[in-house]
Write a protein that holds these residues in place. Structure first.
Motif, PDB file in Angstrom:
ATOM      1  N   CYS A  63     -13.800   3.779  28.730  1.00 31.25           N
ATOM      2  CA  CYS A  63     -14.136   3.342  27.209  1.00 31.25           C
ATOM      3  C   CYS A  63     -12.986   3.171  26.320  1.00 31.25           C
ATOM      4  O   CYS A  63     -11.779   4.024  26.601  1.00 31.25           O
ATOM      5  CB  CYS A  63     -14.996   4.587  26.790  1.00 31.25           C
ATOM      6  N   ILE A 108     -18.045   2.262  24.058  1.00 35.32           N
ATOM      7  CA  ILE A 108     -18.006   3.596  23.347  1.00 35.32           C
ATOM      8  C   ILE A 108     -18.881   4.600  24.198  1.00 35.32           C
ATOM      9  O   ILE A 108     -20.027   4.089  24.553  1.00 35.32           O
ATOM     10  CB  ILE A 108     -18.489   3.298  21.892  1.00 35.32           C
ATOM     11  N   LEU A 162     -14.204   2.016  14.872  1.00 36.26           N
ATOM     12  CA  LEU A 162     -14.275   0.967  16.049  1.00 36.26           C
ATOM     13  C   LEU A 162     -13.139  -0.060  15.837  1.00 36.26           C
ATOM     14  O   LEU A 162     -12.464  -0.415  16.585  1.00 36.26           O
ATOM     15  CB  LEU A 162     -15.512   0.277  15.843  1.00 36.26           C
TER      16      LEU A 162
END
Length: 127
Positions: free
Chosen positions: A58, A6, A124
């Motif tokens: 990412c 992230i 997430l």
């Protein structure tokens, strides 16, 4: 859920919120975890190239949002870059009192949520 890579984007004035988010992820009771890939030091004149490379590597970007966001040129570029590279972005308000009255155009299409463990974990999990 495995660890996600992230990138955390934030106005430099909100560095304490950034540290708080990273600390929450390390808390043993936290329902989420991630590898912080955000910029930790100012880049040289090639910072945009370096930053784009990091963002592209990412799984997602968490953009911390506050009243400082509209004038945070670096953060606005990072969010725009992530969207160009089709890296998912989730905005997270750093607090109720710090919410801007409007979001900059760079945040068009970005969902911005309250800072809760569930909201961050859900983002997430969606990656």
């Amino acid at each position: 859920m495995g660890k996600k890579r992230i990138f955390i984007s934030f106005p430099i004035e909100d560095k304490s919120a950034y540290h708080h988010l990273v600390g929450q992820a390390r808390n043993e009771n936290s329902p989420f975890e991630f590898v912080d890939m955000g910029v930790k030091k100012p880049w040289d004149e090639k910072w945009k190239t370096n930053c784009r490379t990091k963002i592209k590597g990412c799984d997602g970007v968490i953009a911390l949002v506050s009243k400082n966001t509209a004038s945070a040129d670096g953060q606005l570029w990072e969010v725009g870059c992530a969207l160009q590279e089709e890296v998912p972005v989730r905005g997270v308000h750093i607090s109720v009192k710090e919410r801007p009255s409007a979001l900059p155009r760079e945040f068009a299409g970005v969902r911005v949520v309250s800072w809760t463990w569930d909201n961050i974990a859900n983002f997430l999990d969606s990656l």
